[in-house]
Design a protein around this motif. Sequence first.
Motif, PDB file in Angstrom:
ATOM      1  N   PHE A 194       0.904  -1.300  -0.125  1.00 42.00           N
ATOM      2  CA  PHE A 194       0.135   0.107   0.081  1.00 42.00           C
ATOM      3  C   PHE A 194       1.042   1.348   0.187  1.00 42.00           C
ATOM      4  O   PHE A 194       0.353   2.306  -0.290  1.00 42.00           O
ATOM      5  CB  PHE A 194      -0.912   0.041   1.188  1.00 42.00           C
ATOM      6  N   TRP A 195       2.132   1.183   0.242  1.00 38.08           N
ATOM      7  CA  TRP A 195       3.180   2.356   0.168  1.00 38.08           C
ATOM      8  C   TRP A 195       3.603   2.398  -1.427  1.00 38.08           C
ATOM      9  O   TRP A 195       4.553   3.058  -1.373  1.00 38.08           O
ATOM     10  CB  TRP A 195       4.226   2.087   1.214  1.00 38.08           C
ATOM     11  N   GLY A 196       3.049   1.686  -2.176  1.00 40.87           N
ATOM     12  CA  GLY A 196       3.828   1.671  -3.589  1.00 40.87           C
ATOM     13  C   GLY A 196       4.104   3.001  -4.100  1.00 40.87           C
ATOM     14  O   GLY A 196       4.800   3.147  -4.852  1.00 40.87           O
ATOM     15  N   GLN A 197       3.017   3.799  -4.049  1.00 47.01           N
ATOM     16  CA  GLN A 197       3.010   5.248  -4.756  1.00 47.01           C
ATOM     17  C   GLN A 197       3.923   6.117  -3.893  1.00 47.01           C
ATOM     18  O   GLN A 197       4.110   7.314  -4.357  1.00 47.01           O
ATOM     19  CB  GLN A 197       1.664   5.813  -5.015  1.00 47.01           C
ATOM     20  N   ASN A 198       4.429   5.757  -2.817  1.00 48.50           N
ATOM     21  CA  ASN A 198       5.337   6.732  -1.700  1.00 48.50           C
ATOM     22  C   ASN A 198       6.659   6.415  -1.874  1.00 48.50           C
ATOM     23  O   ASN A 198       7.856   7.129  -1.915  1.00 48.50           O
ATOM     24  CB  ASN A 198       4.780   6.623  -0.583  1.00 48.50           C
ATOM     25  N   VAL A 199       7.239   5.010  -2.070  1.00 46.05           N
ATOM     26  CA  VAL A 199       8.504   4.451  -1.612  1.00 46.05           C
ATOM     27  C   VAL A 199       9.341   5.164  -3.041  1.00 46.05           C
ATOM     28  O   VAL A 199      10.384   5.686  -2.500  1.00 46.05           O
ATOM     29  CB  VAL A 199       8.681   2.907  -1.813  1.00 46.05           C
ATOM     30  N   GLY A 200       9.056   4.962  -4.298  1.00 41.85           N
ATOM     31  CA  GLY A 200      10.038   5.603  -5.250  1.00 41.85           C
ATOM     32  C   GLY A 200      10.336   6.965  -4.953  1.00 41.85           C
ATOM     33  O   GLY A 200      11.507   7.197  -5.008  1.00 41.85           O
ATOM     34  N   PRO A 201       9.400   8.108  -4.993  1.00 37.72           N
ATOM     35  CA  PRO A 201       9.824   9.133  -4.527  1.00 37.72           C
ATOM     36  C   PRO A 201      10.825   9.531  -3.348  1.00 37.72           C
ATOM     37  O   PRO A 201      11.504  10.268  -3.326  1.00 37.72           O
ATOM     38  CB  PRO A 201       8.447  10.012  -4.702  1.00 37.72           C
TER      39      PRO A 201
END
Length: 269
Positions: free
Chosen positions: A35-42
């Motif tokens: 659920f953190w997928g959209q946060n980890v990269g940035p």
Amino acid sequence: MSYLELSDGVPLYYEDQGSGPAVLLIHGWTMNSTFWGQNVGPLSESNRVITVDLRGHGLSGKTDDGHTLAQYARDVRELLEHLRVRDVCLVGWSMGASVILSYVRQYGCDLLRSAAFVDQSPRFLDGEGWDFPLQGGYSATDLAVFAQGVRHARPSVIKPFIAACFAETPPDEVIDAVYAETTKMATSAALSIWYDMAYADLRPVLPELTVPTLLVYGAHSKIFPGDLDQWLADRLPKAQVARFANSGHAPFSEEPGAFNDTLGAFLRS
């Protein structure tokens, strides 16, 4: 895939990427690190970002043992020591924030640089003089009814709860996808930690969280309505509030760009 075998033999799944100041993202009840997928990269562009599936959740080992906030916090501690992490920012969404407070209850602020709560209350059950229980009013009877629903008709209870996590109700296919992830946790384990969390009162721990703390709360949260963020800010020694105008219980998912910018700025500070 990376696993740590915990001291009681349970395999704990985690991911570790990026470099820089360390941040550990801790998910909510029955959820997992996806659920953190959209946060980890940035965030990993300038930070060492660690995600974890708490025991019984996601890809971590399935066990009937240790489903308490205290044990989850001990597992987090063991992971930090295994990775030789110092001066970490612990970020907890929902139950994850309760795990942080349980960590502080047991270890103080040792190894911590800062913390962030994402839409969580230190006390679920209602009571005299308490304005911020779960969903604005959560009695022992409500708890019993919810637990029976989870035990005997899990999707009919959890899917509406998932829908309530968002300011705007997601499409059915999104709710179904989120629910599918939650089923990676056994019902018995899910209820064990839910009861433990529901009966916990972590308000006395708040003054012990002496590191800078970011309070990320959704203006339209149905899970914890009201000005809980400000109530917490008045009781935490070094807190700042970040209220997300278009979010409910999950600002990191509902407004990911703004969330990443806000958390990133906090980590840099």
